[in-house]
Design a protein around this motif. Sequence first.
Motif, PDB file in Angstrom:
ATOM      1  N   VAL A  50      39.553  32.403  48.767  1.00  0.00           N
ATOM      2  CA  VAL A  50      39.861  30.972  48.856  1.00  0.00           C
ATOM      3  C   VAL A  50      40.827  30.683  49.999  1.00  0.00           C
ATOM      4  O   VAL A  50      40.726  29.652  50.673  1.00  0.00           O
ATOM      5  N   GLU A  51      41.732  31.612  50.275  1.00  0.00           N
ATOM      6  CA  GLU A  51      42.668  31.427  51.399  1.00  0.00           C
ATOM      7  C   GLU A  51      41.924  31.517  52.732  1.00  0.00           C
ATOM      8  O   GLU A  51      42.234  30.780  53.674  1.00  0.00           O
ATOM      9  N   ASN A  52      40.931  32.416  52.809  1.00  0.00           N
ATOM     10  CA  ASN A  52      40.120  32.508  54.020  1.00  0.00           C
ATOM     11  C   ASN A  52      39.359  31.211  54.273  1.00  0.00           C
ATOM     12  O   ASN A  52      39.303  30.709  55.399  1.00  0.00           O
ATOM     13  N   VAL A  53      38.779  30.661  53.210  1.00  0.00           N
ATOM     14  CA  VAL A  53      37.997  29.435  53.349  1.00  0.00           C
ATOM     15  C   VAL A  53      38.900  28.252  53.711  1.00  0.00           C
ATOM     16  O   VAL A  53      38.525  27.376  54.492  1.00  0.00           O
ATOM     17  N   ALA A  54      40.121  28.249  53.151  1.00  0.00           N
ATOM     18  CA  ALA A  54      41.042  27.126  53.378  1.00  0.00           C
ATOM     19  C   ALA A  54      41.749  27.191  54.724  1.00  0.00           C
ATOM     20  O   ALA A  54      42.324  26.185  55.167  1.00  0.00           O
ATOM     21  N   TYR A  55      41.682  28.333  55.405  1.00  0.00           N
ATOM     22  CA  TYR A  55      42.483  28.541  56.616  1.00  0.00           C
ATOM     23  C   TYR A  55      42.208  27.467  57.679  1.00  0.00           C
ATOM     24  O   TYR A  55      43.140  26.872  58.245  1.00  0.00           O
ATOM     25  N   GLY A  56      40.933  27.216  57.948  1.00  0.00           N
ATOM     26  CA  GLY A  56      40.596  26.228  58.971  1.00  0.00           C
ATOM     27  C   GLY A  56      41.004  24.823  58.575  1.00  0.00           C
ATOM     28  O   GLY A  56      41.395  24.015  59.430  1.00  0.00           O
ATOM     29  N   LEU A  57      40.930  24.524  57.291  1.00  0.00           N
ATOM     30  CA  LEU A  57      41.326  23.200  56.798  1.00  0.00           C
ATOM     31  C   LEU A  57      42.827  22.978  56.988  1.00  0.00           C
ATOM     32  O   LEU A  57      43.266  21.910  57.412  1.00  0.00           O
ATOM     33  N   LEU A  58      43.615  24.028  56.682  1.00  0.00           N
ATOM     34  CA  LEU A  58      45.064  23.933  56.864  1.00  0.00           C
ATOM     35  C   LEU A  58      45.410  23.784  58.343  1.00  0.00           C
ATOM     36  O   LEU A  58      46.311  23.020  58.713  1.00  0.00           O
ATOM     37  N   SER A  59      44.691  24.523  59.179  1.00  0.00           N
ATOM     38  CA  SER A  59      44.953  24.453  60.618  1.00  0.00           C
ATOM     39  C   SER A  59      44.641  23.073  61.187  1.00  0.00           C
ATOM     40  O   SER A  59      45.230  22.664  62.198  1.00  0.00           O
ATOM     41  N   SER A  60      43.714  22.371  60.532  1.00  0.00           N
ATOM     42  CA  SER A  60      43.361  21.025  61.016  1.00  0.00           C
ATOM     43  C   SER A  60      44.270  19.947  60.442  1.00  0.00           C
ATOM     44  O   SER A  60      44.077  18.765  60.712  1.00  0.00           O
ATOM     45  N   GLU A 100      35.633  24.370  46.209  1.00  0.00           N
ATOM     46  CA  GLU A 100      34.341  23.692  46.169  1.00  0.00           C
ATOM     47  C   GLU A 100      33.339  24.391  47.090  1.00  0.00           C
ATOM     48  O   GLU A 100      32.162  24.556  46.751  1.00  0.00           O
ATOM     49  N   GLY A 101      33.832  24.813  48.265  1.00  0.00           N
ATOM     50  CA  GLY A 101      32.976  25.540  49.202  1.00  0.00           C
ATOM     51  C   GLY A 101      32.485  26.851  48.631  1.00  0.00           C
ATOM     52  O   GLY A 101      31.321  27.231  48.811  1.00  0.00           O
ATOM     53  N   LEU A 102      33.357  27.561  47.922  1.00  0.00           N
ATOM     54  CA  LEU A 102      32.962  28.820  47.299  1.00  0.00           C
ATOM     55  C   LEU A 102      31.923  28.593  46.204  1.00  0.00           C
ATOM     56  O   LEU A 102      30.977  29.383  46.056  1.00  0.00           O
ATOM     57  N   GLY A 139      31.902  30.707  42.857  1.00  0.00           N
ATOM     58  CA  GLY A 139      32.893  30.043  42.025  1.00  0.00           C
ATOM     59  C   GLY A 139      33.574  31.035  41.096  1.00  0.00           C
ATOM     60  O   GLY A 139      32.936  31.907  40.514  1.00  0.00           O
ATOM     61  N   GLY A 140      34.891  30.924  40.983  1.00  0.00           N
ATOM     62  CA  GLY A 140      35.651  31.838  40.134  1.00  0.00           C
ATOM     63  C   GLY A 140      36.019  33.147  40.788  1.00  0.00           C
ATOM     64  O   GLY A 140      36.666  34.002  40.161  1.00  0.00           O
ATOM     65  N   ALA A 189      30.920  29.621  53.667  1.00  0.00           N
ATOM     66  CA  ALA A 189      31.713  28.575  53.015  1.00  0.00           C
ATOM     67  C   ALA A 189      32.836  28.101  53.928  1.00  0.00           C
ATOM     68  O   ALA A 189      33.106  26.892  54.031  1.00  0.00           O
ATOM     69  N   ARG A 190      33.508  29.039  54.596  1.00  0.00           N
ATOM     70  CA  ARG A 190      34.604  28.693  55.506  1.00  0.00           C
ATOM     71  C   ARG A 190      34.120  27.767  56.618  1.00  0.00           C
ATOM     72  O   ARG A 190      34.824  26.842  57.033  1.00  0.00           O
ATOM     73  N   ALA A 191      32.900  28.024  57.102  1.00  0.00           N
ATOM     74  CA  ALA A 191      32.347  27.179  58.164  1.00  0.00           C
ATOM     75  C   ALA A 191      31.930  25.812  57.634  1.00  0.00           C
ATOM     76  O   ALA A 191      32.162  24.785  58.276  1.00  0.00           O
TER      77      ALA A 191
END
Length: 353
Positions: free
Chosen positions: A98-108, A121-123, A129-130, A150-152
């Motif tokens: 989840v941190e990998n997926v959220a990384y780009g969102l935080l950077s933006s 939600e992406g996962l 999920g889970g 999901a990250r993309a």
Amino acid sequence: MINVKAGSVVFEHVRKTFGSFTAIPDLSITIEPGTLVTLLGPSGCGKTTTLRMLAGLEHPTSGRILIGGKDVTMLPANERDVSMVFQSYALFPHMSAVENVAYGLLSSGLKKNEAKEKAEEGLKLVGLGGMGHRLPAELSGGQQQRVAVARALVLEPQVLLLDEPLSNLDARLRRRVRTEIRELQQRLGFTAVYVTHDQDEALAVSDRIVVMKDGQIAQSGAPRELYETPASSFIADFMGEANVIPCEVIGLEGSSAVIRVGSIEHRVPTRQPRSGSAKLAVRPGAIQIGASGGTGLPGRVLHSAYLGGHVEYEVETEVGTLFIIDHDVEHSLAAASDVTLGFKNRGIALIDA
């Protein structure tokens, strides 16, 4: 809620040189919104260079690139509305899924709670999920690739770029993950540009395939079109195995031609109606093999190999040695058997006609 914004992609007379080497001489492509288009070709054909120019990792020497109608030719990668899924996954090993997926969102600039919620939600979207608490090392290769997808996707790009996304997976897992990617693309309706050298992969996932050779488009079309009506010997051989044999065009009927190979006469589709000598691309499964003495092309079996669900033959004929796949495993023929060959109605096309 992840909102996909499917954008179009246009290359207008794009040229790319590296010093004295011309990687892309003159490339024009239009990709419609909401479609998955695969750039396919052998190593060095220019498909990865094309993808990198679309991503903003390389800039064209000349020409224009448009995404969603906007000229992005000289914009840097971070100012283009695209996301890339890399061959190597490129996950941070010390971060959870989840941190990998959220990384780009935080950077933006998204707030931490919002980024985490969207990442989860992406996962879920990719069937993980889970599992957001797991580190990459605790996930299988296929699961890691889905984290990368999901990250993309959570960045809601106009175009998703996939660079050989399945090459690190084993054959069985590749089949499963490619199906998942295709189903996800169709469900969400995003635009995707997919690079691979694997013909089966391209046939399985694409709305349209662009086959490249020496930095140029050798042929472009729907998967069935490229497989069943290749335009050249290169396409016929690259899009699955094909026997390329000489023939004579003895009649024309609209978009079909009547051809003669030895004593066989057959009607086949043609792109360039013209009488006279031509070449015929015949898929291994499009040849009927029967006992000698019948009507058709006589031959002799050079090699016979039983492969469980089918038998592979090499048969010597007056037009050359033909490779044949026959699913009649109950009546397989031994080497040195005399046979008669015929053509089925599909899997045969005129090339270079």
